[in-house]
Enzyme design. Sequence first.
Site, mmCIF file in Angstrom:
data_model
loop_
_atom_site.group_PDB
_atom_site.id
_atom_site.type_symbol
_atom_site.label_atom_id
_atom_site.label_comp_id
_atom_site.label_asym_id
_atom_site.label_seq_id
_atom_site.Cartn_x
_atom_site.Cartn_y
_atom_site.Cartn_z
ATOM 1 N N THR A 110 -5.963 7.376 8.964
ATOM 2 C CA THR A 110 -5.923 6.225 8.075
ATOM 3 C C THR A 110 -7.186 5.415 8.367
ATOM 4 O OG1 THR A 110 -4.594 4.294 7.448
ATOM 5 C CG2 THR A 110 -4.493 4.950 9.744
ATOM 6 N N THR A 111 -7.462 4.383 7.560
ATOM 7 C CA THR A 111 -8.703 3.639 7.747
ATOM 8 C C THR A 111 -8.703 2.945 9.109
ATOM 9 O OG1 THR A 111 -8.652 3.250 5.393
ATOM 10 C CG2 THR A 111 -10.237 1.966 6.652
ATOM 11 N N GLY A 116 1.239 -1.309 4.378
ATOM 12 C CA GLY A 116 1.663 0.000 3.901
ATOM 13 C C GLY A 116 2.606 0.717 4.837
ATOM 14 N N HIS A 117 2.079 1.174 5.971
ATOM 15 C CA HIS A 117 2.804 2.082 6.848
ATOM 16 C C HIS A 117 4.198 1.574 7.220
ATOM 17 C CE1 HIS A 117 3.671 4.099 10.743
ATOM 18 N NE2 HIS A 117 3.200 5.141 10.087
ATOM 19 N N GLU A 142 -8.711 0.999 -3.356
ATOM 20 C CA GLU A 142 -9.635 1.138 -2.223
ATOM 21 C C GLU A 142 -10.476 2.388 -2.420
ATOM 22 O OE1 GLU A 142 -7.432 1.330 1.395
ATOM 23 O OE2 GLU A 142 -6.624 -0.667 1.178
ATOM 24 N N ARG A 195 -7.526 13.404 0.007
ATOM 25 C CA ARG A 195 -6.567 13.866 1.013
ATOM 26 C C ARG A 195 -5.148 13.349 0.762
ATOM 27 N NH1 ARG A 195 -7.580 11.804 6.640
ATOM 28 N NH2 ARG A 195 -9.585 11.178 5.776
ATOM 29 N N HIS A 196 -5.046 12.127 0.235
ATOM 30 C CA HIS A 196 -3.723 11.535 0.050
ATOM 31 C C HIS A 196 -3.472 11.217 -1.429
ATOM 32 C CE1 HIS A 196 -4.476 10.114 4.440
ATOM 33 N NE2 HIS A 196 -3.917 11.294 4.435
ATOM 34 N N GLU A 199 -11.292 -8.602 3.076
ATOM 35 C CA GLU A 199 -10.003 -8.322 3.719
ATOM 36 C C GLU A 199 -10.288 -8.144 5.197
ATOM 37 O OE1 GLU A 199 -7.393 -5.428 1.900
ATOM 38 O OE2 GLU A 199 -6.481 -4.950 3.841
ATOM 39 N N ARG A 245 3.397 18.508 2.303
ATOM 40 C CA ARG A 245 4.087 19.701 1.828
ATOM 41 C C ARG A 245 3.325 20.430 0.713
ATOM 42 N NH1 ARG A 245 9.255 21.987 1.568
ATOM 43 N NH2 ARG A 245 9.115 21.488 3.772
ATOM 44 N N ASP A 297 -0.129 4.441 -0.038
ATOM 45 C CA ASP A 297 -0.847 5.657 0.388
ATOM 46 C C ASP A 297 0.035 6.613 1.189
ATOM 47 O OD1 ASP A 297 -3.038 4.541 -0.729
ATOM 48 O OD2 ASP A 297 -4.136 4.216 1.132
ATOM 49 N N HIS A 298 0.904 6.044 2.016
ATOM 50 C CA HIS A 298 1.691 6.913 2.893
ATOM 51 C C HIS A 298 2.744 7.711 2.137
ATOM 52 C CE1 HIS A 298 -0.312 5.900 6.560
ATOM 53 N NE2 HIS A 298 -0.305 4.639 6.169
ATOM 54 N N ASN A 327 0.855 -1.185 0.000
ATOM 55 C CA ASN A 327 0.000 0.000 0.000
ATOM 56 C C ASN A 327 0.900 1.247 0.000
ATOM 57 O OD1 ASN A 327 -1.442 2.236 1.092
ATOM 58 N ND2 ASN A 327 -3.045 0.857 1.812
ATOM 59 N N HIS A 379 -3.782 -4.128 7.755
ATOM 60 C CA HIS A 379 -3.789 -2.955 8.634
ATOM 61 C C HIS A 379 -2.931 -3.206 9.881
ATOM 62 C CE1 HIS A 379 -5.303 1.069 9.565
ATOM 63 N NE2 HIS A 379 -5.021 0.709 10.792
ATOM 64 N N ARG A 409 -9.453 8.730 -1.619
ATOM 65 C CA ARG A 409 -10.488 9.120 -0.658
ATOM 66 C C ARG A 409 -11.438 10.151 -1.259
ATOM 67 N NH1 ARG A 409 -9.382 8.120 4.830
ATOM 68 N NH2 ARG A 409 -7.606 6.733 5.009
HETATM 69 N N1 PXP Z 1 -5.835 -2.623 4.154
HETATM 70 C C1 PXP Z 1 -6.682 -1.568 4.073
HETATM 71 C C2 PXP Z 1 -8.084 -1.823 3.620
HETATM 72 C C3 PXP Z 1 -6.253 -0.270 4.397
HETATM 73 O O1 PXP Z 1 -7.109 0.766 4.289
HETATM 74 C C4 PXP Z 1 -4.916 -0.083 4.783
HETATM 75 C C5 PXP Z 1 -4.422 1.278 5.113
HETATM 76 O O2 PXP Z 1 -5.044 1.790 6.214
HETATM 77 C C6 PXP Z 1 -4.068 -1.197 4.863
HETATM 78 C C7 PXP Z 1 -4.549 -2.448 4.542
HETATM 79 C C8 PXP Z 1 -2.636 -1.064 5.256
HETATM 80 O O3 PXP Z 1 -2.524 -0.686 6.561
HETATM 81 P P1 PXP Z 1 -1.097 -0.238 7.119
HETATM 82 O O4 PXP Z 1 -0.745 1.034 6.417
HETATM 83 O O5 PXP Z 1 -1.316 -0.075 8.562
HETATM 84 O O6 PXP Z 1 -0.138 -1.343 6.785
#
Ligand code: PXP
Length: 248
Positions: free
Chosen positions: A109-110, A223-224, A79, A58-59, A160, A18, A9-10, A7, A201, A54
């Site tokens: 985050t979600t 992701g994170h 997503e 936002r991201h 998921e 920024r 997103d981050h 993921n 997550h 989103r």
């Molecule tokens: N799965 C879903 C549906 C998510 O929305 C996210 C991000 O919040 C993740 C997985 C990945 O989570 P993380 O960034 O905590 O690894």
Amino acid sequence: MILLGVNVDHVATLRQARYRDEPNSFGGFVEPDPASMAWLAEDAGADGITMHVREDRRHVQVEDVERYLERKKTRLNLEVSLSEEMVELALSLEPDSVCLVPENRMEVTTEGGLDVVANLSRAEEAVRAFDNKNIPTSMFIDPDASQLEASAKIGSPWVELHTGSFARAWPNKEKREKELSILREGMEVGISLGLQVNAGHGINYENVESAKSLLRVTEFNIGHSIICRALEHGLADSVSTMRRLLNS
Ligand code: PXP
């Protein structure tokens, strides 16, 4: 073997911190680029890429998704929320799969699973629309039998499981084991209902060792933690290390 969905997103979160209000300052030079990081992750062994567009953009921006798709090497799991606008957008982007997630403007985050039970007809409509385009849908849900049953009932081929409670419980061995057994039970119920079960997550380099005991999960979306490790070790290392930990 458990597949690894990365993921990104981050990466977009960092860029927006920024450039959200000034994309054309600094001569239009904007960094970091989620699409480039996605391609790098693919080269390092990611089995798929996840991006979350989103409602408030936002991201991740739609342009990020379009740019990534131009040179996609694996597959895109997009997503989106259940809103009509976002489902239409996802249909137009033609990802390889769609994961329906709840959205709350205040969260970073979600944070919780989608309530499929409470949104049954809306979710069913979305699943049908994606199915008409041969796009499998996944429901991001808590490991709860009623949510799993509702997901199967509306014909969603995938779910998921939200692993956030497990990740939060990690420091306490007893709580961790309890959350793992809830996830294991959810995994088994999902599989018995004919669903492909993914999970994600809060999975990181420490807790993945016990998360991977959920052996019948098809894919982890992470992701994170991967993006954080990349700050120190580079993205190729962080993806290949997670890949190795996942399947060692
Ligand atoms: N799965 C879903 C549906 C998510 O929305 C996210 C991000 O919040 C993740 C997985 C990945 O989570 P993380 O960034 O905590 O690894």
